[in-house]
Design a protein around this motif. Sequence first.
Motif, PDB file in Angstrom:
ATOM      1  N   ARG A 209      32.690  51.996  11.328  1.00 12.55           N
ATOM      2  CA  ARG A 209      33.325  51.164  10.305  1.00 12.55           C
ATOM      3  C   ARG A 209      32.512  51.113   9.011  1.00 12.55           C
ATOM      4  NH1 ARG A 209      35.854  46.357  13.861  1.00 12.55           N
ATOM      5  NH2 ARG A 209      35.783  45.279  11.854  1.00 12.55           N
ATOM      6  N   VAL A 210      31.203  51.149   9.104  1.00 14.22           N
ATOM      7  CA  VAL A 210      30.382  51.224   7.889  1.00 14.22           C
ATOM      8  C   VAL A 210      30.637  52.558   7.196  1.00 14.22           C
ATOM      9  CG1 VAL A 210      27.996  51.493   7.066  1.00 14.22           C
ATOM     10  CG2 VAL A 210      28.617  49.548   8.512  1.00 14.22           C
ATOM     11  N   GLY A 211      30.770  53.620   7.970  1.00  9.88           N
ATOM     12  CA  GLY A 211      31.096  54.920   7.382  1.00  9.88           C
ATOM     13  C   GLY A 211      32.420  54.901   6.649  1.00  9.88           C
ATOM     14  N   ILE A 212      33.404  54.231   7.234  1.00  8.93           N
ATOM     15  CA  ILE A 212      34.718  54.123   6.585  1.00  8.93           C
ATOM     16  C   ILE A 212      34.617  53.317   5.294  1.00  8.93           C
ATOM     17  CG2 ILE A 212      37.020  53.098   6.825  1.00  8.93           C
ATOM     18  CD1 ILE A 212      36.843  53.915   9.847  1.00  8.93           C
ATOM     19  N   VAL A 213      33.898  52.193   5.343  1.00  8.60           N
ATOM     20  CA  VAL A 213      33.736  51.372   4.128  1.00  8.60           C
ATOM     21  C   VAL A 213      32.999  52.160   3.045  1.00  8.60           C
ATOM     22  CG1 VAL A 213      32.654  49.296   3.169  1.00  8.60           C
ATOM     23  CG2 VAL A 213      33.878  49.162   5.335  1.00  8.60           C
ATOM     24  N   LEU A 214      31.936  52.867   3.433  1.00  9.23           N
ATOM     25  CA  LEU A 214      31.215  53.675   2.447  1.00  9.23           C
ATOM     26  C   LEU A 214      32.120  54.741   1.829  1.00  9.23           C
ATOM     27  CD1 LEU A 214      27.736  54.189   4.139  1.00  9.23           C
ATOM     28  CD2 LEU A 214      28.199  52.943   2.017  1.00  9.23           C
ATOM     29  N   GLY A 215      32.930  55.380   2.660  1.00 11.99           N
ATOM     30  CA  GLY A 215      33.868  56.379   2.145  1.00 11.99           C
ATOM     31  C   GLY A 215      34.857  55.775   1.171  1.00 11.99           C
ATOM     32  N   GLN A 216      35.367  54.594   1.503  1.00 12.77           N
ATOM     33  CA  GLN A 216      36.312  53.911   0.611  1.00 12.77           C
ATOM     34  C   GLN A 216      35.625  53.520  -0.701  1.00 12.77           C
ATOM     35  OE1 GLN A 216      39.708  53.430   1.386  1.00 12.77           O
ATOM     36  NE2 GLN A 216      39.742  53.041  -0.811  1.00 12.77           N
ATOM     37  N   LEU A 217      34.392  53.017  -0.596  1.00 14.75           N
ATOM     38  CA  LEU A 217      33.648  52.659  -1.813  1.00 14.75           C
ATOM     39  C   LEU A 217      33.411  53.884  -2.685  1.00 14.75           C
ATOM     40  CD1 LEU A 217      31.040  50.139  -0.365  1.00 14.75           C
ATOM     41  CD2 LEU A 217      32.942  49.611  -1.905  1.00 14.75           C
ATOM     42  N   LEU A 218      33.072  55.004  -2.070  1.00 15.98           N
ATOM     43  CA  LEU A 218      32.850  56.236  -2.835  1.00 15.98           C
ATOM     44  C   LEU A 218      34.138  56.679  -3.508  1.00 15.98           C
ATOM     45  CD1 LEU A 218      31.013  58.567  -3.686  1.00 15.98           C
ATOM     46  CD2 LEU A 218      31.655  59.726  -1.561  1.00 15.98           C
ATOM     47  N   PHE A 219      35.244  56.560  -2.801  1.00 17.99           N
ATOM     48  CA  PHE A 219      36.535  56.952  -3.347  1.00 17.99           C
ATOM     49  C   PHE A 219      36.937  56.054  -4.519  1.00 17.99           C
ATOM     50  CE2 PHE A 219      41.203  56.943  -3.357  1.00 17.99           C
ATOM     51  CZ  PHE A 219      41.449  58.308  -3.438  1.00 17.99           C
ATOM     52  N   ASP A 220      36.660  54.744  -4.390  1.00 17.52           N
ATOM     53  CA  ASP A 220      37.109  53.768  -5.382  1.00 17.52           C
ATOM     54  C   ASP A 220      36.167  53.594  -6.573  1.00 17.52           C
ATOM     55  OD1 ASP A 220      39.302  53.277  -3.787  1.00 17.52           O
ATOM     56  OD2 ASP A 220      38.498  51.441  -2.910  1.00 17.52           O
ATOM     57  N   ASN A 221      34.930  54.081  -6.464  1.00 18.80           N
ATOM     58  CA  ASN A 221      33.941  53.818  -7.503  1.00 18.80           C
ATOM     59  C   ASN A 221      33.301  55.110  -7.974  1.00 18.80           C
ATOM     60  OD1 ASN A 221      33.493  50.671  -7.414  1.00 18.80           O
ATOM     61  ND2 ASN A 221      33.733  51.372  -5.317  1.00 18.80           N
ATOM     62  N   ASP A 222      33.042  55.151  -9.260  1.00 23.05           N
ATOM     63  CA  ASP A 222      32.341  56.299  -9.819  1.00 23.05           C
ATOM     64  C   ASP A 222      30.846  56.149  -9.530  1.00 23.05           C
ATOM     65  OD1 ASP A 222      34.599  57.490 -10.903  1.00 23.05           O
ATOM     66  OD2 ASP A 222      34.465  56.286 -12.741  1.00 23.05           O
ATOM     67  N   VAL A 223      30.249  57.223  -9.101  1.00 23.68           N
ATOM     68  CA  VAL A 223      28.796  57.243  -8.940  1.00 23.68           C
ATOM     69  C   VAL A 223      28.255  58.307  -9.889  1.00 23.68           C
ATOM     70  CG1 VAL A 223      28.738  56.370  -6.578  1.00 23.68           C
ATOM     71  CG2 VAL A 223      28.904  58.815  -6.966  1.00 23.68           C
TER      72      VAL A 223
END
Length: 132
Positions: A50-64
């Motif tokens: 679930r942390v992996g999923i949240v990190l993936g969603q954060l990466l998708f939603d936010n510019d790094v």
Amino acid sequence: MPGPEEIWLPLVDEPIGGIVRQIQMDDPEIDRLVSSPHRILPFRTFAYIRVGIVLGQLLFDNDVPPYDGSETWVDALLREPKHREALVEEVRSVAEEIASDPRYADEGPLGPDEAARERFKDFARKQLAQDV
């Protein structure tokens, strides 16, 4: 191209495993909820996923920023307090779900309880006093 084992192990150990361990260490309530022999494995399994999923969603939603060698995309995301809090909430949610599973209701904690710790401390003090 690397095999699945070569990708999976670094992903679980770093950064996801480290993130889950740090959150668990920072929040005694999470540790209390899952520190039993049968709770720890499902907790870690589902928390990592679930942390992996949240990190993936954060990466998708936010510019790094583009990678310049100074920090990973995970580190860049976690500089933002709201992103870290999203991970904490996810890990806490996993811990609560595992702890509420009735199959684990009568299971004791992982390791000795406080009374056992005190008995050991008394024993150690007596043993050390005899050796002096």
